[in-house]
Design an enzyme around this catalytic site. Structure first.
Site, mmCIF file in Angstrom:
data_model
loop_
_atom_site.group_PDB
_atom_site.id
_atom_site.type_symbol
_atom_site.label_atom_id
_atom_site.label_comp_id
_atom_site.label_asym_id
_atom_site.label_seq_id
_atom_site.Cartn_x
_atom_site.Cartn_y
_atom_site.Cartn_z
ATOM 1 N N ASN A 187 -2.097 0.135 6.855
ATOM 2 C CA ASN A 187 -1.528 -1.108 7.386
ATOM 3 C C ASN A 187 -0.590 -1.835 6.424
ATOM 4 O O ASN A 187 -0.430 -3.045 6.496
ATOM 5 C CB ASN A 187 -2.635 -2.032 7.896
ATOM 6 C CG ASN A 187 -3.550 -2.547 6.809
ATOM 7 O OD1 ASN A 187 -3.425 -2.183 5.641
ATOM 8 N ND2 ASN A 187 -4.479 -3.407 7.183
ATOM 9 N N HIS A 192 -2.041 -5.587 1.576
ATOM 10 C CA HIS A 192 -3.311 -6.306 1.399
ATOM 11 C C HIS A 192 -2.976 -7.690 0.881
ATOM 12 O O HIS A 192 -2.046 -7.862 0.086
ATOM 13 C CB HIS A 192 -4.189 -5.588 0.370
ATOM 14 C CG HIS A 192 -5.293 -6.444 -0.182
ATOM 15 N ND1 HIS A 192 -6.506 -6.591 0.448
ATOM 16 C CD2 HIS A 192 -5.344 -7.229 -1.299
ATOM 17 C CE1 HIS A 192 -7.268 -7.420 -0.264
ATOM 18 N NE2 HIS A 192 -6.586 -7.813 -1.326
ATOM 19 N N ARG A 228 -1.062 -14.558 4.014
ATOM 20 C CA ARG A 228 -1.784 -13.907 5.117
ATOM 21 C C ARG A 228 -1.020 -14.077 6.440
ATOM 22 O O ARG A 228 -1.005 -13.171 7.272
ATOM 23 C CB ARG A 228 -3.209 -14.427 5.204
ATOM 24 C CG ARG A 228 -4.028 -13.938 3.979
ATOM 25 C CD ARG A 228 -5.466 -14.336 4.026
ATOM 26 N NE ARG A 228 -6.208 -13.676 5.080
ATOM 27 C CZ ARG A 228 -6.671 -12.418 5.027
ATOM 28 N NH1 ARG A 228 -6.432 -11.672 3.974
ATOM 29 N NH2 ARG A 228 -7.375 -11.919 6.027
ATOM 30 N N THR A 260 -4.743 -7.637 10.600
ATOM 31 C CA THR A 260 -5.088 -6.388 9.915
ATOM 32 C C THR A 260 -4.681 -5.174 10.736
ATOM 33 O O THR A 260 -4.162 -4.196 10.198
ATOM 34 C CB THR A 260 -6.603 -6.356 9.623
ATOM 35 O OG1 THR A 260 -6.934 -7.496 8.824
ATOM 36 C CG2 THR A 260 -6.998 -5.095 8.886
ATOM 37 N N LYS A 295 0.817 -1.215 0.000
ATOM 38 C CA LYS A 295 0.000 0.000 0.000
ATOM 39 C C LYS A 295 0.860 1.279 0.000
ATOM 40 O O LYS A 295 2.066 1.224 0.238
ATOM 41 C CB LYS A 295 -0.947 -0.035 1.202
ATOM 42 C CG LYS A 295 -1.986 -1.155 1.094
ATOM 43 C CD LYS A 295 -2.929 -1.137 2.284
ATOM 44 C CE LYS A 295 -3.978 -2.223 2.184
ATOM 45 N NZ LYS A 295 -4.890 -2.202 3.348
ATOM 46 N N ARG A 333 2.922 -6.393 8.844
ATOM 47 C CA ARG A 333 2.166 -5.291 9.458
ATOM 48 C C ARG A 333 2.763 -4.858 10.800
ATOM 49 O O ARG A 333 2.769 -3.673 11.122
ATOM 50 C CB ARG A 333 0.696 -5.659 9.573
ATOM 51 C CG ARG A 333 0.029 -5.694 8.193
ATOM 52 C CD ARG A 333 -1.433 -6.018 8.281
ATOM 53 N NE ARG A 333 -2.085 -5.984 6.986
ATOM 54 C CZ ARG A 333 -2.937 -6.908 6.562
ATOM 55 N NH1 ARG A 333 -3.251 -7.944 7.330
ATOM 56 N NH2 ARG A 333 -3.490 -6.797 5.369
#
Length: 143
Positions: free
Chosen positions: A114, A117, A87, A93, A11, A104
């Site tokens: 964060n 994705h 993940r 998250t 991000k 993260r």
């Protein structure tokens, strides 16, 4: 174990902090292969289309604004149980709840910014990969 593909975004916050290489290293160290990658600066329309499932949620406007605030890296990853593996590498998250050593926990500042994705299922991965990459842009790694 099943070889899968998953979709990943680095991000704007993590791109702005020059964390791309460090995050790619995490993917590769975990055995995930990058089979497609590009930097894009999303338009409002692209961001709204990608996150359409959240359009009625109260955070939608802020999410679109954040995702269009700077360039992002989009990539397709391939590997054993890639969706879950990716993940796990990302962490929770909310970075405050993410395990130490996850992307993260190490690179994100807040639940809103964060760092990354990741697809939440194989079906989501297929849809998300197709949103950004044509079949010709995917380069399965044979070596």
């Amino acid at each position: 174990m099943a070889i899968e593909r998953t979709f990943s975004i680095i991000k704007p916050d993590a791109v702005a902090k020059n964390n791309i290489g460090a995050i790619y290293n995490r993917f590769e160290t975990a055995g995930l292969k990058i089979i497609a990658s590009k930097m894009v600066h999303l338009s409002k329309e692209q961001a709204e289309g990608f996150y359409a499932e959240h359009s009625e949620r109260p955070f939608f406007g802020a999410l679109v604004a954040f995702m269009t605030s700077g360039p992002i890296m989009v990539q397709t990853l391939e590997g054993e149980n890639a969706v879950l593996a990716h993940r796990d590498i990302l962490g929770a998250t909310n970075p405050a709840e993410a395990a130490p050593g996850t992307i993260r926990a190490d690179f994100a500042e807040s639940i809103d910014e964060n760092a990354a994705h990741g697809s939440d299922s194989v079906a989501s991965a297929e849809r998300e990969v197709a949103y950004f990459f044509s079949a010709e842009e995917l380069c399965p790694r044979t070596r």
